[in-house]
Design a protein around this motif. Structure first.
Motif, PDB file in Angstrom:
ATOM      1  N   HIS A  15       0.841  -1.199   0.000  1.00 13.35           N
ATOM      2  CA  HIS A  15       0.000   0.000   0.000  1.00 13.35           C
ATOM      3  C   HIS A  15       0.880   1.254   0.000  1.00 13.35           C
ATOM      4  CE1 HIS A  15       0.868   0.244   4.295  1.00 13.35           C
ATOM      5  NE2 HIS A  15       0.380  -0.972   4.474  1.00 13.35           N
ATOM      6  N   ILE A  16       0.231   2.414  -0.046  1.00 14.37           N
ATOM      7  CA  ILE A  16       1.005   3.661  -0.166  1.00 14.37           C
ATOM      8  C   ILE A  16       1.889   3.917   1.046  1.00 14.37           C
ATOM      9  CG2 ILE A  16      -0.557   4.772  -1.819  1.00 14.37           C
ATOM     10  CD1 ILE A  16      -1.516   6.486   0.661  1.00 14.37           C
ATOM     11  N   GLY A  17       1.516   3.394   2.208  1.00 14.13           N
ATOM     12  CA  GLY A  17       2.364   3.542   3.393  1.00 14.13           C
ATOM     13  C   GLY A  17       3.729   2.916   3.180  1.00 14.13           C
ATOM     14  N   HIS A  18       3.753   1.744   2.539  1.00 16.12           N
ATOM     15  CA  HIS A  18       5.032   1.084   2.240  1.00 16.12           C
ATOM     16  C   HIS A  18       5.885   1.948   1.311  1.00 16.12           C
ATOM     17  CE1 HIS A  18       2.595  -2.795   2.939  1.00 16.12           C
ATOM     18  NE2 HIS A  18       3.448  -2.703   3.939  1.00 16.12           N
ATOM     19  N   LEU A  19       5.256   2.532   0.294  1.00 20.24           N
ATOM     20  CA  LEU A  19       6.009   3.344  -0.675  1.00 20.24           C
ATOM     21  C   LEU A  19       6.505   4.650  -0.059  1.00 20.24           C
ATOM     22  CD1 LEU A  19       3.875   2.888  -3.919  1.00 20.24           C
ATOM     23  CD2 LEU A  19       5.968   1.697  -3.258  1.00 20.24           C
ATOM     24  N   ILE A  20       5.681   5.273   0.762  1.00 19.14           N
ATOM     25  CA  ILE A  20       6.090   6.519   1.428  1.00 19.14           C
ATOM     26  C   ILE A  20       7.312   6.254   2.301  1.00 19.14           C
ATOM     27  CG2 ILE A  20       5.411   8.230   3.180  1.00 19.14           C
ATOM     28  CD1 ILE A  20       2.504   7.957   2.010  1.00 19.14           C
ATOM     29  N   PRO A 156       8.046   9.356   8.716  1.00 17.84           N
ATOM     30  CA  PRO A 156       6.663   9.622   9.111  1.00 17.84           C
ATOM     31  C   PRO A 156       5.956   8.324   9.498  1.00 17.84           C
ATOM     32  CG  PRO A 156       6.951   9.868   6.725  1.00 17.84           C
ATOM     33  CD  PRO A 156       8.304   9.643   7.307  1.00 17.84           C
ATOM     34  N   ILE A 157       5.095   8.412  10.504  1.00 20.05           N
ATOM     35  CA  ILE A 157       4.309   7.242  10.911  1.00 20.05           C
ATOM     36  C   ILE A 157       3.046   7.215  10.067  1.00 20.05           C
ATOM     37  CG2 ILE A 157       3.007   6.170  12.788  1.00 20.05           C
ATOM     38  CD1 ILE A 157       5.040   7.400  14.738  1.00 20.05           C
ATOM     39  N   ILE A 158       2.898   6.159   9.297  1.00 21.71           N
ATOM     40  CA  ILE A 158       1.726   6.033   8.433  1.00 21.71           C
ATOM     41  C   ILE A 158       0.858   4.913   8.983  1.00 21.71           C
ATOM     42  CG2 ILE A 158       0.906   5.489   6.104  1.00 21.71           C
ATOM     43  CD1 ILE A 158       4.103   7.067   6.055  1.00 21.71           C
ATOM     44  N   GLU A 159      -0.303   5.281   9.465  1.00 21.47           N
ATOM     45  CA  GLU A 159      -1.183   4.279  10.073  1.00 21.47           C
ATOM     46  C   GLU A 159      -2.137   3.681   9.050  1.00 21.47           C
ATOM     47  OE1 GLU A 159      -2.511   4.527  14.220  1.00 21.47           O
ATOM     48  OE2 GLU A 159      -1.955   6.637  14.082  1.00 21.47           O
ATOM     49  N   ILE A 160      -1.563   2.971   8.097  1.00 25.24           N
ATOM     50  CA  ILE A 160      -2.368   2.211   7.142  1.00 25.24           C
ATOM     51  C   ILE A 160      -1.903   0.775   7.288  1.00 25.24           C
ATOM     52  CG2 ILE A 160      -2.887   1.800   4.705  1.00 25.24           C
ATOM     53  CD1 ILE A 160      -2.155   4.687   4.128  1.00 25.24           C
ATOM     54  N   SER A 161      -2.838  -0.144   7.427  1.00 23.00           N
ATOM     55  CA  SER A 161      -2.422  -1.537   7.545  1.00 23.00           C
ATOM     56  C   SER A 161      -3.064  -2.365   6.443  1.00 23.00           C
ATOM     57  CB  SER A 161      -2.794  -2.101   8.920  1.00 23.00           C
ATOM     58  OG  SER A 161      -4.159  -2.469   8.961  1.00 23.00           O
ATOM     59  N   ARG A 166      -7.627  -5.194   3.664  1.00 24.93           N
ATOM     60  CA  ARG A 166      -8.321  -6.456   3.332  1.00 24.93           C
ATOM     61  C   ARG A 166      -9.744  -6.461   3.891  1.00 24.93           C
ATOM     62  NH1 ARG A 166      -3.341  -8.585   4.975  1.00 24.93           N
ATOM     63  NH2 ARG A 166      -4.251  -9.506   6.857  1.00 24.93           N
ATOM     64  N   ASN A 167      -9.882  -5.996   5.133  1.00 24.43           N
ATOM     65  CA  ASN A 167     -11.219  -5.950   5.753  1.00 24.43           C
ATOM     66  C   ASN A 167     -12.144  -4.985   5.017  1.00 24.43           C
ATOM     67  OD1 ASN A 167     -10.486  -7.830   7.681  1.00 24.43           O
ATOM     68  ND2 ASN A 167      -9.926  -6.291   9.205  1.00 24.43           N
ATOM     69  N   MET A 168     -11.608  -3.863   4.588  1.00 24.83           N
ATOM     70  CA  MET A 168     -12.416  -2.888   3.848  1.00 24.83           C
ATOM     71  C   MET A 168     -12.866  -3.455   2.502  1.00 24.83           C
ATOM     72  SD  MET A 168     -10.518   0.733   4.745  1.00 24.83           S
ATOM     73  CE  MET A 168     -11.622   1.756   3.759  1.00 24.83           C
ATOM     74  N   ILE A 169     -11.958  -4.166   1.820  1.00 25.66           N
ATOM     75  CA  ILE A 169     -12.318  -4.777   0.535  1.00 25.66           C
ATOM     76  C   ILE A 169     -13.430  -5.806   0.755  1.00 25.66           C
ATOM     77  CG2 ILE A 169     -11.493  -6.327  -1.311  1.00 25.66           C
ATOM     78  CD1 ILE A 169      -8.754  -4.867  -1.093  1.00 25.66           C
ATOM     79  N   LYS A 170     -13.283  -6.595   1.822  1.00 28.73           N
ATOM     80  CA  LYS A 170     -14.266  -7.644   2.122  1.00 28.73           C
ATOM     81  C   LYS A 170     -15.660  -7.060   2.347  1.00 28.73           C
ATOM     82  CE  LYS A 170     -12.909 -11.270   4.491  1.00 28.73           C
ATOM     83  NZ  LYS A 170     -12.476 -12.160   5.571  1.00 28.73           N
ATOM     84  N   THR A 171     -15.703  -5.856   2.943  1.00 31.37           N
ATOM     85  CA  THR A 171     -17.004  -5.246   3.251  1.00 31.37           C
ATOM     86  C   THR A 171     -17.432  -4.220   2.194  1.00 31.37           C
ATOM     87  OG1 THR A 171     -15.896  -3.655   4.725  1.00 31.37           O
ATOM     88  CG2 THR A 171     -16.808  -5.630   5.751  1.00 31.37           C
ATOM     89  N   GLY A 172     -16.719  -4.204   1.057  1.00 27.29           N
ATOM     90  CA  GLY A 172     -17.133  -3.362  -0.062  1.00 27.29           C
ATOM     91  C   GLY A 172     -16.843  -1.884   0.078  1.00 27.29           C
ATOM     92  N   LYS A 173     -15.889  -1.532   0.931  1.00 26.93           N
ATOM     93  CA  LYS A 173     -15.544  -0.115   1.115  1.00 26.93           C
ATOM     94  C   LYS A 173     -14.456   0.305   0.108  1.00 26.93           C
ATOM     95  CE  LYS A 173     -16.865   0.293   5.969  1.00 26.93           C
ATOM     96  NZ  LYS A 173     -17.598  -0.950   6.108  1.00 26.93           N
ATOM     97  N   VAL A 175     -11.062   1.496  -1.129  1.00 28.31           N
ATOM     98  CA  VAL A 175      -9.667   1.507  -0.665  1.00 28.31           C
ATOM     99  C   VAL A 175      -8.745   2.208  -1.669  1.00 28.31           C
ATOM    100  CG1 VAL A 175      -9.892  -0.568   0.760  1.00 28.31           C
ATOM    101  CG2 VAL A 175      -9.231  -0.788  -1.647  1.00 28.31           C
ATOM    102  N   ARG A 176      -9.313   2.786  -2.709  1.00 25.20           N
ATOM    103  CA  ARG A 176      -8.499   3.395  -3.774  1.00 25.20           C
ATOM    104  C   ARG A 176      -7.429   4.352  -3.244  1.00 25.20           C
ATOM    105  NH1 ARG A 176      -9.347   4.575  -9.475  1.00 25.20           N
ATOM    106  NH2 ARG A 176     -11.428   3.682  -9.352  1.00 25.20           N
ATOM    107  N   PRO A 177      -7.740   5.267  -2.289  1.00 25.77           N
ATOM    108  CA  PRO A 177      -6.707   6.217  -1.841  1.00 25.77           C
ATOM    109  C   PRO A 177      -5.545   5.563  -1.081  1.00 25.77           C
ATOM    110  CG  PRO A 177      -8.905   6.954  -1.181  1.00 25.77           C
ATOM    111  CD  PRO A 177      -9.044   5.556  -1.680  1.00 25.77           C
ATOM    112  N   MET A 178      -5.740   4.321  -0.613  1.00 22.67           N
ATOM    113  CA  MET A 178      -4.708   3.670   0.204  1.00 22.67           C
ATOM    114  C   MET A 178      -3.715   2.846  -0.618  1.00 22.67           C
ATOM    115  SD  MET A 178      -7.339   2.226   2.988  1.00 22.67           S
ATOM    116  CE  MET A 178      -7.183   2.827   4.652  1.00 22.67           C
ATOM    117  N   LEU A 179      -4.009   2.678  -1.897  1.00 21.75           N
ATOM    118  CA  LEU A 179      -3.199   1.792  -2.733  1.00 21.75           C
ATOM    119  C   LEU A 179      -2.589   2.544  -3.903  1.00 21.75           C
ATOM    120  CD1 LEU A 179      -5.760  -1.157  -2.962  1.00 21.75           C
ATOM    121  CD2 LEU A 179      -3.705  -1.097  -1.546  1.00 21.75           C
ATOM    122  N   PRO A 180      -1.400   2.101  -4.353  1.00 18.04           N
ATOM    123  CA  PRO A 180      -0.893   2.660  -5.611  1.00 18.04           C
ATOM    124  C   PRO A 180      -1.941   2.365  -6.700  1.00 18.04           C
ATOM    125  CG  PRO A 180       0.789   1.321  -4.521  1.00 18.04           C
ATOM    126  CD  PRO A 180      -0.487   1.097  -3.781  1.00 18.04           C
TER     127      PRO A 180
END
Length: 194
Positions: A15-20, A156-161, A166-173, A175-180
């Motif tokens: 996710h973008i946290g890893h890249l940042i 910087p501390i990025i609080e994205i896990s 995965r939980n958001m995808i499972k529930t149909g939320k 996640v576009r802003p969190m991923l490359p």
């Protein structure tokens, strides 16, 4: 000697946290490259929620393709499982004798480093870059913080896990802003994590 930072993880998904974080380390160190080492099996994690190794590697390759100093590595795919960092480092030193490898880990992992296979050898023989993490519960300094081979960085501390994603995808939320973008498209056209 080429200096390589090794960022181990399941990247399930990257996710973008890893890249940042990776970009911060590259821009604030003398490293030539940073390799995302996709781990087939972390000895401390269950495998049931993991996507197949090649799917996670595909996502990392997509995520880093526009970053000239970042690479996706499948080095652990051909090594015995579960993957132990010390074994991977031994293999990499033999394969690339002219490279110098630094290990990148979160402060939370440093705290549990004493449980790792050959932890003392790992610290004695390898430079370790430690980035800050938010701790659950009480924060205690690791016994290793003062070691000469450990460098604490003020990334910087990025609080994205990945678990949250995965939980958001499972529930149909969304996640576009969190991923490359390339990783979002890869996942969006699949049934992964649903």
């Amino acid at each position: 000697m080429k200096k390589i930072g090794l960022f181990f993880g399941s990247f399930n998904p990257i996710h973008i946290g890893h890249l940042i974080l990776a970009n911060y380390i590259l821009e604030h160190s003398d490293m030539d490259e940073l390799w995302f080492v996709v781990s087939p099996q972390n000895p401390f994690k269950e495998k049931k929620s993991l996507l197949k190794d090649h799917n996670r590697l595909d996502m990392v390759q997509l995520a880093v393709k526009n970053y000239s100093k970042m690479r996706a590595s499948n080095v652990e795919f051909s090594l015995p499982q579960p993957s132990y960092t010390i074994d991977t480092l031994t293999y990499l030193h033999e394969k690339y004798p002219d490279y110098s490898f630094s290990l990148i880990m979160g402060e939370d992992n440093l705290k549990g480093l004493h449980k790792w296979k050959n932890a003392e050898t790992l610290i004695k023989n390898h430079h370790i870059i430690v980035y800050p993490r938010v701790f659950e519960g009480e924060k205690k300094d690791s016994e290793y913080l003062e070691h000469e081979n450990i460098s604490l960085i003020k990334a910087p501390i990025i609080e994205i896990s990945a678990t949250e994603i995965r939980n958001m995808i499972k529930t149909g939320k969304n996640v576009r802003p969190m991923l490359p973008p390339e990783v979002f498209e890869y996942l969006d056209g699949s049934s992964f994590y649903k």
